[in-house]
Structures are given as C-alpha cells and as structure tokens.
Design a protein around this motif. Structure first.
Motif: not given
Length: 433
Positions: A236-240, A267-276, A295-299, A429-433
């Motif tokens: 999903f890297s290109s979509y992210i 999403l978590a490995s890319s450090k991408a951050s979205f509010p929801l 934990g990559n789906m926390n929040g 939501e809190p950022p993914l780790p």
C-alpha cells in the motif's frame, strides 16, 4: 288405544330405518372420498433421517481465517440443536436432526461454483448455506436464483445479491448500506469534511464505497480521494504516499482482513499520521487482527459487532451461554463475529423450519422468515430484521475505537451511536507507533 300405539310404534320404526339408510349412504360417500384421497396426516408420512444442510468452507487461501470461523459457528449450532433431538418439523410431527454436508473450496470462486452445484445436484441438500463473504457467496447467487432454491447468506452483504433475486436471505451480517450508514453520521458529529476513501475492488467493498457516498451527500461531505485497489493488494506504499500529500482529516479503508493487516502495518512503518483511521475488520475479527497488526492499530476506529456489543436475546443462547457451548466444542479458540454469524445462520434456519413446518417448501420457508420471524426475534448477533428482498438491516454495527496495551490485551470503546456508546472518541487519535 292399542291400535294407536301400534301405529305410533310402526311410524317410529320406519323413521329409524330411514335414518339408518341415510347414515349408511353418507358413510359410504365419505369413506369413498377418504379412500381415494392422499393421506395428509403426519402419521402416514415417512420422515427422512436428517435435514441435510449443505455449505462450503475454505481451509486455505485468503479467506481461510474468516471462513473457518463461520464454519465452526455453524457446526456448533448443529451440535447444539441435535443435543435436543433436532428441529421439530410439523410436516412429520417429530424432531429431525440436522446433518452438515460440507466441501472445501480453498478460497477459490471456481471451486466454490462447482461445489455449490455438487451440493444441490448430487447431494440434494435441503438447505444451502453460503461460505464466508461476498466473494465466496457470489458463485451461489445466480445458481440458486435459477434453481429456485433459497440461499441462506451468512456474511455476503453485497447489495447486488438482492436485486431481482427472491431466493436469498441474509441471516446475519447487515447489507452493505447498513454497514456504512453510521460512518457519515459519526464523521459529521466530529465536524470532519475532508475525507479520503480507499476500497478493495470486489462486490462487498465496492458497494460499501458507493453507498457511503450517498450518505456523505446527506452531510455535505465530498471525499478528496476515492480510489479502489485490487483485493489481493499487499503493498500500500503508493496509496499511503498519496494520502500523505492530501492530508485528509479522516482515512477510510474498506477491505478484507488480508487488506486491513498490511494497510495498518505499512501506515505505522511509514510514520504516516492522520487524525482518524477507520478499517472494516478489527471489529469483526479482533483476536486475529491483533496477532497480525498488534499495536499498529492502537487508537484506530472500526465497526463494532458482537461479541464486542452484547444484546438481550429472546431466541437461542446469549453470549455467555454460547461461550460455554463453543468452548466445549472448540476449546481455546477465540470467539469473533464470524463464529457468531455462522451459529446465527443456523438459528434463523431453525426458526424458519419450525414456523413453516417444512424444510423443502422454499416459498413457505421464506414467507415464515418475512412474516413471522423478521422484526420479532433478537439473537446473540442482534435484532433480526430483513426486507422483502432478503437484505439484513437489523444488525447495524456501532463504531468503536481500538486500544491496544503493551501486553497485547485490547479494549474497544463504543463511541457511536450515542444509545450504544460507553465512551467518547479520542479525536485526533494518537499517532501510530
């Protein structure tokens, strides 16, 4: 005096003789009618040894985890109902046990197609239950419609299945529109209008996306991205990267577990951050998603189904009773929604047969569901309510926020709708780790 008496006796005797003759004639006519009429009483009808329930499961492939859960739920129902002797069938005046005939379709639609035909044309099953999800249900839809056989659809919720098709009943999972009806309302409550949607290109997810768009219009939400991806996508890297460039307030990804897991991990490995972030399947298969995502789906947010949400039942076992039953059948196996959906399919079939008094008359079975069962029972998966087209509308999911703790224990807070909520949404939501 004696002459009068004799005349009276003589008249009485003649009257009695006439009555006797009439009775004999009527008896002969009635007897002849019943002698030529086919018997209708249950005592003259030979009952079959089993009610044959035909279904498929996938032991391997992309749908294996979900499919096996559903199959285990159906098997648990069969064991449960047979412990009491089976299902009472008025046509035969007795209880008849159920027997499941099942084939492994290996998550292949072509194999599923031939297996469904085998069940109907070779095994001559009385009841046909679909495999998991829209992809593996689809091969049965046109077949049963053409054959005028009811398809008992457990978790295939594509809207297309119910168009011009009187031979389908959605026993458990809500139709696509019901899945998404609460999402737009929830986003609107948070004043979110800048939304990006990704969806897998299959019937189920495509209709989710389409119907979500209609609800978005009601709340003045116009997606800044609405894009499909192949259901088999693992990268999903290109979509992210596209999502990061657009900076949406909310990202919605509609897919199967095999899509949700790589999407959330990347999403978590890319450090991408979205509010929801909202994904489909954590609320349906939380134990499996935790093992794959952790934990990559926390929040993040998801649709919340039983056993996360518990209903007060009036038909069948409640969640506590079912948990004990399932543990005795599949010790150590966690319960997720698909397990409950499989069991619930059996409950609906059982109720229909009991009410219709038959398991062979397809019209009677559907009328029993529509007229006497829909809107009247609540099972462990929620209120059962279907449309005339067979679409399930009663079991609408809530929305929950997922919390994962360091020891991988989980907590889901139901945040919408308000009548089911047990907490409030943390947004952003809190950022993914």
């Amino acid at each position: 005096m004696n002459k009068t008496l004799n005349r009276s006796v003589s008249g009485t005797t003649i009257a009695i003789i006439i009555v006797v003759i009439v009775i004999i004639i009527v008896g002969a006519v009635v007897g002849g009618y019943y002698a030529t009429r086919k018997p209708t009483t249950t005592s003259t009808v030979s009952a079959p040894p089993y009610i044959l329930i035909g279904t498929l499961y996938a032991s391997t492939g992309s749908f294996a985890t979900s499919s096996m859960s559903q199959y285990e739920g159906l098997q648990t129902w069969a064991k449960w109902v047979n412990e009491s002797g089976g299902i009472y069938v008025k046509e035969y005046g007795k209880k008849i046990p159920v027997k499941i005939v099942a084939y492994d379709d290996l998550s292949s639609t072509s194999t599923a197609q031939s297996d469904y035909q085998q069940l109907l044309n070779v095994n001559h099953v009385n009841i046909l239950v679909a495999d998991f999800g829209s992809v593996l249900t689809a091969p049965a839809v046109s077949l049963t419609n053409a054959s005028h056989i009811l398809l008992w659809d457990v978790t295939g919720s594509s809207y297309a299945f119910f168009v011009n098709n009187p031979y389908i009943i959605d026993t458990s999972i809500p139709v696509s529109g019901a899945w998404v009806s609460v999402i737009a309302e929830f986003l609107h409550s948070l004043n979110i209008s800048k939304v990006a949607v990704l969806y897998a290109s299959n019937d189920f997810n495509a209709y989710q996306d389409y119907l979500l768009g209609t609800y978005f219009k009601q709340y003045g939400i116009t997606p800044i991205l609405n894009e499909s991806y192949p259901t088999s996508t693992s990268d999903f890297s290109s979509y992210i990267a596209t999502l990061e460039s657009l900076k949406p307030q909310a990202v919605i990804e509609f897919g199967y577990p095999t899509d949700d897991i790589p999407f959330l991990n990347q999403l978590a490995s890319s450090k991408a951050s979205f509010p929801l972030i909202y994904t489909n399947y954590p609320g349906l298969q939380l134990p499996n998603l935790v093992s794959g995502v952790g934990g990559n789906m926390n929040g993040t947010f998801t649709g919340a189904f039983p056993p996360i949400v518990e209903y007060k039942v009036n038909y069948g076992p409640n969640l506590t009773q079912f948990a004990s039953l399932f543990e005795s059948t599949y010790p150590g196996v966690p319960i997720n929604y698909n397990v409950l959906a499989g069991f619930n399919a059996g409950l609906i079939i059982q109720a229909a047969i009991q009410d219709a008094g038959t398991f062979t008359n397809q019209t009677a079975l559907k009328q029993a569901v529509l007229n006497d069962i829909s809107g009247k029972i609540v099972t462990l998966t929620g209120p059962f309510e279907i449309t005339q087209n067979g679409e399930q509308l009663g079991e609408t999911p809530a929305i929950a926020q997922i919390w994962i703790y360091p020891n991988m224990t989980t907590k889901l807070t139901i945040v919408w709708p308000s009548n089911l909520a047990n907490g409030t949404a943390v947004y952003p939501e809190p950022p993914l780790p």
